[in-house]
Design an enzyme around this catalytic site. Structure first.
Site, short mmCIF file in Angstrom:
data_model
loop_
_atom_site.label_atom_id
_atom_site.label_comp_id
_atom_site.label_asym_id
_atom_site.label_seq_id
_atom_site.Cartn_x
_atom_site.Cartn_y
_atom_site.Cartn_z
N GLU A 54 0.83 -1.20 0.00
CA GLU A 54 0.00 0.00 0.00
C GLU A 54 0.87 1.26 0.00
O GLU A 54 1.86 1.34 0.72
CB GLU A 54 -0.88 0.00 1.26
CG GLU A 54 -1.74 1.25 1.43
CD GLU A 54 -2.37 1.35 2.81
OE1 GLU A 54 -3.43 1.98 2.92
OE2 GLU A 54 -1.79 0.80 3.78
N LYS B 229 -10.12 2.21 -1.15
CA LYS B 229 -10.13 1.69 0.22
C LYS B 229 -11.38 2.17 0.97
O LYS B 229 -11.66 3.37 1.07
CB LYS B 229 -8.87 2.17 0.94
CG LYS B 229 -8.65 1.62 2.33
CD LYS B 229 -7.32 2.15 2.86
CE LYS B 229 -7.00 1.64 4.24
NZ LYS B 229 -5.72 2.23 4.73
N CYS C 280 -5.01 -2.87 3.77
CA CYS C 280 -4.51 -2.54 5.11
C CYS C 280 -5.60 -2.56 6.19
O CYS C 280 -6.03 -3.62 6.61
CB CYS C 280 -3.80 -1.18 5.06
SG CYS C 280 -2.68 -0.89 6.45
#
Length: 269
Positions: free
Chosen positions: A40, A119, A158
């Site tokens: 990421e 995300k 993440c």
């Protein structure tokens, strides 16, 4: 299916353009891989959020373009990690009007982008990501064809790893394998390892986790990228330093495990 997980290490002293060149060369050198995965925000750095506005770029910008070219050279699927995506003023800016997202890109063997994922869960408790970027709203899956068969991959990033409902949603959309790039700090690396195994076990899906190494913005990164089988067995795990982690995934065994131990069929809620 052979996976190469590129656990990049970097610090604040490395220019972004040099890191992009270095990462692209590393991707292009992964001969024999079916899938290559980057971490990421490896270009703008995950904790260097004060520079995100200046580092933001479009999905046609220099970072994604360089990795697309590398993917075409190596002939593998490449998960390019994520960038701070920006859009032009005449495009939708998101509910908060920021026009920026933490966006990952999956690239095909031909070097063309297949899908992108914004995300959903932003880290920072009303600071950091929530204060600077928009939240994604859609779950994203993609089909990968390899010599061992066809597999549907679900994308997450993440902090998403802490939210099991996202992964169950991906499973409901057919995901048999998860790809999770991250900039996860060393202070909580045991959570990273445990949650990856948990998401694999509860969804009976293969988990591919690519973390960052090194130190940036004063934060030491956790490393310990890992590939986890649908049974929860760790097939390969990195240490704390820059590493190319290679793992072979038996897609037939993963499918047979779901069939022989049909936990998902007993869901009631």
């Amino acid at each position: 299916m052979r996976v190469h997980v590129l656990q990049l290490a970097y610090g604040d002293d490395e220019p972004v353009a040099e890191r992009v060149r270095r990462a692209a060369a590393l991707v292009a050198g992964q001969s024999g891989a079916d899938l290559v995965v980057l971490p990421e925000l490896w270009a703008p750095t995950g904790f260097g959020y004060r520079g995100w506005a200046q580092a933001a770029e479009s999905l046609r910008g220099p970072t994604v373009t360089a990795i697309c070219e590398a993917a075409q050279q190596v002939g593998a699927y490449v998960h390019a990690g994520s960038i701070i995506e920006s859009v032009t003023e005449d495009e939708p800016q998101g509910p908060q009007g920021r026009g920026r997202w933490n966006t990952s890109v999956l690239i095909g063997r031909d070097g063309l982008p297949m899908v992108s994922y914004r995300k959903v869960h932003r880290f920072g408790f009303a600071a950091g990501e929530p204060d600077l970027i928009e939240a994604g709203t859609e779950l994203v899956t993609a089909g990968l064809s390899v010599a061992g068969g066809h597999v549907t991959a679900g994308l997450a990033t993440c902090y998403d790893l802490r939210f099991p409902e996202l992964f169950r949603g991906l499973t409901d959309q057919g995901a048999e394998l998860f790809i999770v790039p991250a900039a996860w700090p060393a202070a909580r690396v045991e959570h990273w390892r445990l949650l990856g195994r948990a998401r694999a076990v509860e969804n009976q899906a293969v988990m591919i986790q690519c973390n960052t190494a090194g130190t940036h913005a004063g934060t030491r990164m956790g490393g310990h990228s890992q590939v986890v089988a649908a049974t929860g067995e760790v097939l390969a795990e990195a240490g704390a330093d820059e590493t190319v982690l290679v793992a072979d995934i038996d897609l037939v065994a993963a499918a047979e495990y779901r069939s022989s131990f049909p936990v998902l069929a007993d869901r009631r809620l």
